[in-house]
Motif scaffolding. Structure first.
Motif, PDB file in Angstrom:
ATOM      1  N   LEU A 141       0.855  -1.188   0.000  1.00  0.00           N
ATOM      2  CA  LEU A 141       0.000   0.000   0.000  1.00  0.00           C
ATOM      3  C   LEU A 141       0.891   1.238   0.000  1.00  0.00           C
ATOM      4  CD1 LEU A 141      -2.636  -1.026   2.695  1.00  0.00           C
ATOM      5  CD2 LEU A 141      -3.081  -0.755   0.262  1.00  0.00           C
ATOM      6  N   SER A 143       1.018   5.774  -0.961  1.00  0.00           N
ATOM      7  CA  SER A 143       0.338   7.021  -1.307  1.00  0.00           C
ATOM      8  C   SER A 143       1.380   8.046  -1.724  1.00  0.00           C
ATOM      9  CB  SER A 143      -0.444   7.572  -0.107  1.00  0.00           C
ATOM     10  OG  SER A 143      -1.387   6.651   0.359  1.00  0.00           O
ATOM     11  N   GLY A 152      -2.897  10.451  -4.773  1.00  0.00           N
ATOM     12  CA  GLY A 152      -3.493   9.135  -4.905  1.00  0.00           C
ATOM     13  C   GLY A 152      -3.064   8.136  -3.856  1.00  0.00           C
ATOM     14  N   ASP A 153      -3.846   7.059  -3.756  1.00  0.00           N
ATOM     15  CA  ASP A 153      -3.587   5.929  -2.869  1.00  0.00           C
ATOM     16  C   ASP A 153      -3.752   4.660  -3.690  1.00  0.00           C
ATOM     17  OD1 ASP A 153      -3.585   7.389  -0.138  1.00  0.00           O
ATOM     18  OD2 ASP A 153      -5.483   8.002  -1.060  1.00  0.00           O
ATOM     19  N   PHE A 154      -2.761   3.758  -3.609  1.00  0.00           N
ATOM     20  CA  PHE A 154      -2.791   2.578  -4.468  1.00  0.00           C
ATOM     21  C   PHE A 154      -2.369   1.312  -3.725  1.00  0.00           C
ATOM     22  CE2 PHE A 154      -2.463   6.134  -7.337  1.00  0.00           C
ATOM     23  CZ  PHE A 154      -3.393   5.802  -8.312  1.00  0.00           C
ATOM     24  N   TYR A 155      -2.866   0.186  -4.266  1.00  0.00           N
ATOM     25  CA  TYR A 155      -2.535  -1.143  -3.749  1.00  0.00           C
ATOM     26  C   TYR A 155      -1.835  -1.927  -4.849  1.00  0.00           C
ATOM     27  CZ  TYR A 155      -3.166  -5.966  -2.216  1.00  0.00           C
ATOM     28  OH  TYR A 155      -2.951  -7.282  -1.876  1.00  0.00           O
ATOM     29  N   TRP A 156      -0.700  -2.530  -4.508  1.00  0.00           N
ATOM     30  CA  TRP A 156       0.078  -3.323  -5.447  1.00  0.00           C
ATOM     31  C   TRP A 156      -0.529  -4.723  -5.469  1.00  0.00           C
ATOM     32  CZ3 TRP A 156       5.955  -2.104  -5.278  1.00  0.00           C
ATOM     33  CH2 TRP A 156       6.566  -2.527  -6.474  1.00  0.00           C
ATOM     34  N   PHE A 172      -1.611  -2.675 -10.447  1.00  0.00           N
ATOM     35  CA  PHE A 172      -1.908  -1.723  -9.386  1.00  0.00           C
ATOM     36  C   PHE A 172      -3.394  -1.362  -9.427  1.00  0.00           C
ATOM     37  CE2 PHE A 172       2.444  -1.182 -10.724  1.00  0.00           C
ATOM     38  CZ  PHE A 172       3.153  -1.093  -9.540  1.00  0.00           C
ATOM     39  N   TYR A 173      -3.938  -1.107  -8.250  1.00  0.00           N
ATOM     40  CA  TYR A 173      -5.351  -0.748  -8.149  1.00  0.00           C
ATOM     41  C   TYR A 173      -5.484   0.364  -7.119  1.00  0.00           C
ATOM     42  CZ  TYR A 173     -10.229  -1.177  -6.580  1.00  0.00           C
ATOM     43  OH  TYR A 173     -11.532  -0.915  -6.234  1.00  0.00           O
ATOM     44  N   GLY A 174      -6.179   1.445  -7.489  1.00  0.00           N
ATOM     45  CA  GLY A 174      -6.303   2.516  -6.508  1.00  0.00           C
ATOM     46  C   GLY A 174      -7.142   3.673  -6.994  1.00  0.00           C
ATOM     47  N   SER A 175      -7.035   4.767  -6.257  1.00  0.00           N
ATOM     48  CA  SER A 175      -7.824   5.954  -6.570  1.00  0.00           C
ATOM     49  C   SER A 175      -6.939   7.189  -6.465  1.00  0.00           C
ATOM     50  CB  SER A 175      -9.005   6.093  -5.602  1.00  0.00           C
ATOM     51  OG  SER A 175      -8.536   6.285  -4.279  1.00  0.00           O
ATOM     52  N   ILE A 188     -11.258   5.798  -9.910  1.00  0.00           N
ATOM     53  CA  ILE A 188     -10.533   4.542  -9.804  1.00  0.00           C
ATOM     54  C   ILE A 188      -9.682   4.306 -11.042  1.00  0.00           C
ATOM     55  CG2 ILE A 188     -10.797   2.032  -9.620  1.00  0.00           C
ATOM     56  CD1 ILE A 188     -11.529   3.557  -7.079  1.00  0.00           C
TER      57      ILE A 188
END
Length: 319
Positions: A141, A143, A152-156, A172-175, A188
């Motif tokens: 995780l 930012s 933004g904030d993202f998850y690997w 990667f998935y995030g906003s 998103i």
């Protein structure tokens, strides 16, 4: 060297308005996974397995689901179900970019494994104001922002492709939020980055998938003018990446060696990076986390006692 900032800016600059409800996300995910992969996700009801109105589950629409499944994404994960909920929506736009960076695979891995250090290197060479920080001990995780209009904030979500090429096939998935032209975009993004190291260079292919909320915005984001602006921003970032990387590899270490923040906060990382850049040390994504865990184990208290410590209570209290 600016590769991580390039990735982060791409993630942020390709997000769009999207606010589906939780029910809509579940329906999108369940229906698309069933229609495209013939797989039923955990918790899907019969009603949610029915096709979403106006969605055509053809080869083009389903290709991303096959791609992620083949990469080994966990079909039981709540994060996967949430991602599939967006990918199964009526509107989505994909931006692609390919190219080559003058950085070896080991250097890429080191920079990817040390986002905060990497952004400082970028700022030193380019006089920018990027920041990226981790939000979890495993570095999955993170930012950041560019000191201006990117946040933004993202998850690997994935760090390889079905066990192949650790650190070189990423999802990667995030906003985030980004301003392009007169548009203040937020929402998103799902990004897929494939890298192919070859000697002192690394070829890459980047895809960012975003989810407009309606047909009008969907059309605008597919327009040539909009794509040209996005691609021009990407081109500028790529130029800075190549320029910074080539400068360092060619021997221009002065901006780094004279940086106060690097000397005070990242002296260890700088010495490691120099060894990797010189080819004296190999680096694989995840080595940084393993080092941190090893250091933590060293500092754990060790209890020494002649009598084995018994924590099980054999009699009721007070008897």
């Amino acid at each position: 060297m600016k590769r991580d900032t390039f990735l982060f800016a791409l993630l942020l600059c390709t997000v769009a308005f999207a606010a589906p409800t939780k029910d809509e996300l579940r329906h999108n995910a369940c229906a698309a996974t069933k229609k495209c992969l013939d797989v039923i996700l955990p918790g899907c009801s019969e009603q949610e397995l029915s096709p979403v109105e106006d969605v055509k589950y053809d080869g083009e629409f389903c290709s991303i689901f096959h791609d992620l499944k083949n990469r080994g994404i966990d079909m039981r994960s709540p994060v996967t179900k949430e991602m599939f909920g967006h990918l199964g929506s009526r509107y989505r736009v994909t931006y692609e970019n390919t190219g080559t960076l003058p950085v070896s695979g080991s250097m890429m891995s080191y920079l990817f494994d040390h986002f905060p250090f990497t952004t400082v290197l970028v700022n030193v060479f380019q006089e920018t104001h990027y920041t990226i920080h981790y939000n979890s001990p495993d570095h999955r995780l993170f930012s950041g922002n560019n000191g201006g209009n990117l946040f933004g904030d993202f998850y690997w979500a994935l760090q390889d492709s079905a066990g192949v090429g650790k650190g070189f096939h990423d999802v990667f998935y995030g906003s985030g939020r980004c301003k392009i032209l007169r548009w203040n975009l937020h929402g998103i993004a799902i990004a897929i980055l494939d890298m192919y190291p070859e000697g002192d260079k690394t070829h890459y292919k980047f895809r960012a998938i975003v989810f407009p909320a309606n047909a009008v915005l969907n059309s605008i984001m597919k327009m040539g003018v909009f794509r040209d602006v996005v691609n021009s921003k990407i081109g500028e970032i790529i130029h800075n990446i190549s320029e910074s990387s080539e400068s360092y590899v060619s021997g221009n270490h002065t901006p780094v060696d004279t940086s106060t923040i690097i000397r005070k906060k990242y002296a260890k990382e700088l010495e490691e990076f120099k060894e990797v850049a010189a080819g004296k040390r190999n680096w694989t994504l995840g080595d940084a986390v393993e080092q941190e865990r090893a250091e933590a184990r060293k500092h754990k208290p060790v209890f020494v006692t002649e009598t084995p410590m018994i924590f099980k209570q054999t009699k009721p209290a007070g008897k």
